[in-house]
Every structure is written in structure tokens, then in C-alpha cells.
Design a protein around this motif. Structure first.
Motif, mmCIF file in Angstrom:
data_model
loop_
_atom_site.group_PDB
_atom_site.id
_atom_site.type_symbol
_atom_site.label_atom_id
_atom_site.label_comp_id
_atom_site.label_asym_id
_atom_site.label_seq_id
_atom_site.Cartn_x
_atom_site.Cartn_y
_atom_site.Cartn_z
ATOM 1 N N GLU A 1 -55.868 -9.907 -44.351
ATOM 2 C CA GLU A 1 -55.653 -8.777 -43.444
ATOM 3 C C GLU A 1 -55.609 -7.454 -44.215
ATOM 4 O OE1 GLU A 1 -52.062 -7.235 -40.621
ATOM 5 O OE2 GLU A 1 -52.597 -9.364 -40.451
ATOM 6 N N GLU B 1 -52.109 -12.838 -44.943
ATOM 7 C CA GLU B 1 -51.701 -11.445 -45.126
ATOM 8 C C GLU B 1 -52.632 -10.731 -46.112
ATOM 9 O OE1 GLU B 1 -49.811 -7.783 -45.075
ATOM 10 O OE2 GLU B 1 -49.653 -9.424 -43.652
ATOM 11 N N GLU C 1 -58.324 -4.398 -43.859
ATOM 12 C CA GLU C 1 -57.844 -3.071 -43.460
ATOM 13 C C GLU C 1 -58.196 -2.017 -44.501
ATOM 14 O OE1 GLU C 1 -53.553 -1.039 -42.808
ATOM 15 O OE2 GLU C 1 -53.925 -2.859 -41.632
#
Length: 122
Positions: A85, A82, A89
Motif C-alpha cells: 500500500e 502495508e 501510494e
């Protein structure tokens, strides 16, 4: 003619060695692959070190490899995917992180900040 060729070959070899020395001074943790640059960093996590390898193409972060194997498996270890990610992003360390894994989140942010600084130094 052979003297000129020998001089040119020695000059070219000196340029290659000089470029390698400069590259080593600019980013000891950097490796270049085509247009990409790869940087590594380590920061203290909750249970051990958190390590990151970040790949940049220009100023864009194209890949992050994160080693959180020294963290608590069910907390910091579980947060790893996570966090990667979120960093990709956000294209930086300005992320929300993972609740309950604050120390690991902060280590990931520190690693990415270090990698970004290395990428901008060259």
C-alpha cells in the motif's frame, strides 16, 4: 507474384524474431501486456528472499504482488500488505515502512527500485 509474397513473409518473420530478441535483451524479467509492463525482482529479507512483481502503465505503478512467505509470519509476513500500500501510494520506494520489519521493508524497497530501473531501461 509468389516470389514477392514469399519475400515479404520472410521479411515480416525476421522482424518479429528480431523484436523478440531485442525485447529479451532489454528486460529478461519483463513481460508486456498491452500498454502495461510487468517486472520481477528478488531481494534478501530477514528469513529468506522477498519477491515482487510490479506492473507499470507508462511510468505509473499500477499493481504490486509481493511474496513475503519466507519472512517471519507475524512480523515481515504481516507487514507485506502495508508495504504494498505504501509503495503504491508513494509510486516508488520512498516509504516509511513498517516498524519492527526493517529488513523486510528494505528488501521491498530494493525490489521496487530494481523493478523501476528495469522499467526505465526499455
Amino acid at each position: 507474384m509468389n516470389e514477392v509474397r514469399g519475400f515479404l513473409l520472410k521479411g515480416a518473420a525476421a522482424c518479429v524474431v528480431s523484436a523478440a530478441v531485442v525485447a529479451g535483451l532489454v528486460g529478461v524479467n519483463a513481460a508486456m501486456t498491452g500498454d502495461e509492463q510487468v517486472f520481477t525482482a528478488t531481494a534478501a529479507g530477514m528469513m529468506g528472499d522477498v519477491s515482487m512483481t510490479a506492473t507499470f502503465n507508462g511510468s505509473k505503478i499500477t499493481d504490486i504482488r509481493l511474496d513475503v512467505s519466507g519472512e517471519t509470519p507475524e512480523i515481515g509476513g504481516a507487514a507485506g500488505p502495508e508495504l504494498v500500500e505504501q509503495c503504491l501510494e508513494a509510486q516508488g520506494s520512498d516509504i516509511d515502512g513498517v516498524a519492527g520489519a526493517t529488513v523486510t521493508t528494505n528488501a521491498v524497497k530494493a525490489c521496487l527500485d530494481d523493478c523501476i530501473a528495469q522499467s526505465q531501461a526499455g
